[in-house]
Design a protein around this motif. Structure first.
Motif, mmCIF file in Angstrom:
data_model
loop_
_atom_site.group_PDB
_atom_site.id
_atom_site.type_symbol
_atom_site.label_atom_id
_atom_site.label_comp_id
_atom_site.label_asym_id
_atom_site.label_seq_id
_atom_site.Cartn_x
_atom_site.Cartn_y
_atom_site.Cartn_z
ATOM 1 N N THR A 32 0.800 -1.210 0.000
ATOM 2 C CA THR A 32 0.000 0.000 0.000
ATOM 3 C C THR A 32 0.840 1.271 0.000
ATOM 4 O OG1 THR A 32 -1.782 -1.149 1.125
ATOM 5 C CG2 THR A 32 -1.820 1.237 1.236
ATOM 6 N N LYS A 33 1.845 1.335 0.843
ATOM 7 C CA LYS A 33 2.637 2.560 0.987
ATOM 8 C C LYS A 33 3.981 2.494 0.285
ATOM 9 C CE LYS A 33 0.329 3.733 5.251
ATOM 10 N NZ LYS A 33 0.437 3.982 6.680
ATOM 11 N N LYS A 34 4.164 1.476 -0.561
ATOM 12 C CA LYS A 34 5.435 1.323 -1.277
ATOM 13 C C LYS A 34 5.257 1.742 -2.722
ATOM 14 C CE LYS A 34 7.152 -2.382 1.608
ATOM 15 N NZ LYS A 34 7.480 -3.777 1.729
ATOM 16 N N ASP A 35 6.316 2.310 -3.276
ATOM 17 C CA ASP A 35 6.317 2.657 -4.689
ATOM 18 C C ASP A 35 7.480 1.938 -5.373
ATOM 19 O OD1 ASP A 35 4.914 4.080 -6.735
ATOM 20 O OD2 ASP A 35 6.608 5.451 -6.874
ATOM 21 N N ALA A 36 8.698 2.247 -4.969
ATOM 22 C CA ALA A 36 9.870 1.593 -5.556
ATOM 23 C C ALA A 36 9.827 0.100 -5.247
ATOM 24 C CB ALA A 36 11.150 2.205 -5.000
ATOM 25 N N GLY A 37 9.943 -0.707 -6.296
ATOM 26 C CA GLY A 37 9.936 -2.157 -6.128
ATOM 27 C C GLY A 37 8.562 -2.769 -5.975
ATOM 28 N N ALA A 38 7.508 -1.963 -6.094
ATOM 29 C CA ALA A 38 6.143 -2.475 -5.907
ATOM 30 C C ALA A 38 5.348 -2.514 -7.211
ATOM 31 C CB ALA A 38 5.404 -1.630 -4.872
ATOM 32 N N TRP A 39 5.985 -2.183 -8.312
ATOM 33 C CA TRP A 39 5.343 -2.224 -9.631
ATOM 34 C C TRP A 39 5.871 -3.432 -10.387
ATOM 35 C CZ3 TRP A 39 1.719 1.383 -11.447
ATOM 36 C CH2 TRP A 39 1.472 2.452 -10.580
ATOM 37 N N THR A 40 5.016 -4.022 -11.211
ATOM 38 C CA THR A 40 5.365 -5.270 -11.871
ATOM 39 C C THR A 40 4.752 -5.365 -13.260
ATOM 40 O OG1 THR A 40 5.292 -7.695 -11.616
ATOM 41 C CG2 THR A 40 3.387 -6.471 -10.824
ATOM 42 N N HIS A 129 4.420 4.223 -17.769
ATOM 43 C CA HIS A 129 5.659 4.811 -17.258
ATOM 44 C C HIS A 129 6.668 4.905 -18.392
ATOM 45 C CE1 HIS A 129 4.664 4.114 -12.959
ATOM 46 N NE2 HIS A 129 4.084 3.017 -13.403
ATOM 47 N N GLY A 130 7.395 6.021 -18.460
ATOM 48 C CA GLY A 130 8.555 6.087 -19.334
ATOM 49 C C GLY A 130 9.583 5.091 -18.812
ATOM 50 N N LEU A 131 10.534 4.693 -19.641
ATOM 51 C CA LEU A 131 11.478 3.640 -19.232
ATOM 52 C C LEU A 131 12.281 4.014 -17.989
ATOM 53 C CD1 LEU A 131 12.813 2.155 -22.583
ATOM 54 C CD2 LEU A 131 11.066 1.249 -21.044
ATOM 55 N N GLU A 132 12.727 5.247 -17.879
ATOM 56 C CA GLU A 132 13.519 5.627 -16.695
ATOM 57 C C GLU A 132 12.662 5.592 -15.436
ATOM 58 O OE1 GLU A 132 16.832 5.781 -16.431
ATOM 59 O OE2 GLU A 132 16.681 5.127 -18.511
ATOM 60 N N GLN A 133 11.456 6.117 -15.527
ATOM 61 C CA GLN A 133 10.538 6.076 -14.377
ATOM 62 C C GLN A 133 10.216 4.628 -14.027
ATOM 63 O OE1 GLN A 133 6.569 7.499 -15.172
ATOM 64 N NE2 GLN A 133 6.097 7.794 -13.010
ATOM 65 N N ALA A 134 10.002 3.800 -15.044
ATOM 66 C CA ALA A 134 9.689 2.389 -14.811
ATOM 67 C C ALA A 134 10.842 1.693 -14.084
ATOM 68 C CB ALA A 134 9.387 1.685 -16.132
ATOM 69 N N ALA A 136 12.801 2.905 -11.985
ATOM 70 C CA ALA A 136 12.845 3.355 -10.588
ATOM 71 C C ALA A 136 11.809 2.663 -9.707
ATOM 72 C CB ALA A 136 12.642 4.875 -10.524
ATOM 73 N N VAL A 137 10.742 2.103 -10.318
ATOM 74 C CA VAL A 137 9.654 1.547 -9.493
ATOM 75 C C VAL A 137 9.430 0.052 -9.672
ATOM 76 C CG1 VAL A 137 8.458 3.767 -9.314
ATOM 77 C CG2 VAL A 137 7.827 2.178 -11.155
ATOM 78 N N VAL A 139 9.887 -4.052 -9.858
ATOM 79 C CA VAL A 139 10.608 -5.075 -9.098
ATOM 80 C C VAL A 139 12.011 -5.173 -9.707
ATOM 81 C CG1 VAL A 139 10.687 -7.550 -8.589
ATOM 82 C CG2 VAL A 139 8.482 -6.347 -8.571
ATOM 83 N N THR A 140 13.027 -5.081 -8.889
ATOM 84 C CA THR A 140 14.409 -4.908 -9.350
ATOM 85 C C THR A 140 14.809 -5.869 -10.465
ATOM 86 O OG1 THR A 140 14.983 -4.117 -7.151
ATOM 87 C CG2 THR A 140 16.798 -4.748 -8.577
ATOM 88 N N THR A 141 14.569 -7.147 -10.295
ATOM 89 C CA THR A 141 15.027 -8.103 -11.315
ATOM 90 C C THR A 141 14.262 -7.954 -12.626
ATOM 91 O OG1 THR A 141 13.581 -9.789 -10.367
ATOM 92 C CG2 THR A 141 15.902 -9.845 -9.721
ATOM 93 N N GLN A 142 13.044 -7.408 -12.577
ATOM 94 C CA GLN A 142 12.260 -7.232 -13.799
ATOM 95 C C GLN A 142 12.774 -6.079 -14.660
ATOM 96 O OE1 GLN A 142 8.000 -7.217 -13.238
ATOM 97 N NE2 GLN A 142 8.097 -8.885 -11.760
ATOM 98 N N ALA A 143 13.667 -5.246 -14.129
ATOM 99 C CA ALA A 143 14.250 -4.158 -14.928
ATOM 100 C C ALA A 143 14.969 -4.711 -16.154
ATOM 101 C CB ALA A 143 15.190 -3.317 -14.078
ATOM 102 N N ALA A 144 15.421 -5.946 -16.094
ATOM 103 C CA ALA A 144 16.071 -6.570 -17.254
ATOM 104 C C ALA A 144 15.129 -6.585 -18.455
ATOM 105 C CB ALA A 144 16.522 -7.987 -16.911
ATOM 106 N N PHE A 145 13.836 -6.743 -18.224
ATOM 107 C CA PHE A 145 12.874 -6.741 -19.332
ATOM 108 C C PHE A 145 12.826 -5.364 -19.994
ATOM 109 C CE2 PHE A 145 10.767 -10.087 -16.563
ATOM 110 C CZ PHE A 145 11.274 -11.155 -17.281
ATOM 111 N N LEU A 146 12.937 -4.304 -19.198
ATOM 112 C CA LEU A 146 12.937 -2.946 -19.747
ATOM 113 C C LEU A 146 14.175 -2.737 -20.616
ATOM 114 C CD1 LEU A 146 11.892 -0.998 -16.523
ATOM 115 C CD2 LEU A 146 10.398 -1.924 -18.320
ATOM 116 N N ASP A 147 15.316 -3.218 -20.139
ATOM 117 C CA ASP A 147 16.560 -3.100 -20.903
ATOM 118 C C ASP A 147 16.454 -3.854 -22.227
ATOM 119 O OD1 ASP A 147 17.552 -1.673 -18.727
ATOM 120 O OD2 ASP A 147 18.621 -3.409 -17.900
#
Length: 157
Positions: A32-40, A129-134, A136-137, A139-147
């Motif tokens: 509820t109160k998390k933003d960074a790491g709480a989007w998937t 979300h733009g890629l940079e904003q995405a 930042a929020v 789940v850390t390991t899922q950033a590989a998909f953005l790359d």
């Protein structure tokens, strides 16, 4: 025990400012109160006898309450999350109005050890979300998909 696996669809669109991706904010009381790491990426678990692509489309419908869009899927491969789950994702270029989303729900005991159960949305909000904003929020390991999506996009594909 079989390894836990999830499959998902990452929608993307091209805008004047670059690529945007559609992410969901995880529902339930822990996020509820998390933003960074709480989007998937909208995704969900599947059994080994179900093709991952079919699971990704099914989970998109379950999590967002909308039919998965047609479009040419771009395989973004898989990542292994810190909890041990392997996540496989495809990107599809499509537009979607986040206001149209009707998220699925899950039930859990809440508050903990209370003996009571409550229903929560799988995703409590969905946004572009733009890629940079995405980065930042998400789940850390899922950033590989953005790359991988950015690399695919910049290669002219």
């Amino acid at each position: 025990m079989t390894a836990r696996r999830s499959a998902g669809l990452l929608l993307f669109r091209r805008t004047a400012t670059g690529l945007e991706v559609l992410l969901g904010h995880m529902g339930g009381p822990y996020f509820t109160k998390k933003d960074a790491g709480a989007w998937t990426v909208p995704k969900g678990e599947y059994e080994c006898d179900e093709p991952a692509w079919d699971a990704a489309r099914r989970e998109f419908r379950e999590e967002l309450g909308l039919a998965p869009p047609d479009g040419e899927p771009i395989a973004l491969g898989e990542v292994r999350q810190s909890g041990g789950k392997t996540v496989t994702v495809w990107a599809v270029e499509a537009d979607l109005d986040p206001a149209a989303v009707e998220p699925g729900v899950f039930t859990m005991e809440w508050p903990p050890r209370s003996g009571r159960t409550a229903e929560f949305p799988e995703l409590d909000r969905v946004a572009w979300h733009g890629l940079e904003q995405a980065r930042a929020v998400i789940v850390t390991t899922q950033a590989a998909f953005l790359d991988r999506l950015a690399e695919h996009s910049s290669s002219g594909a």
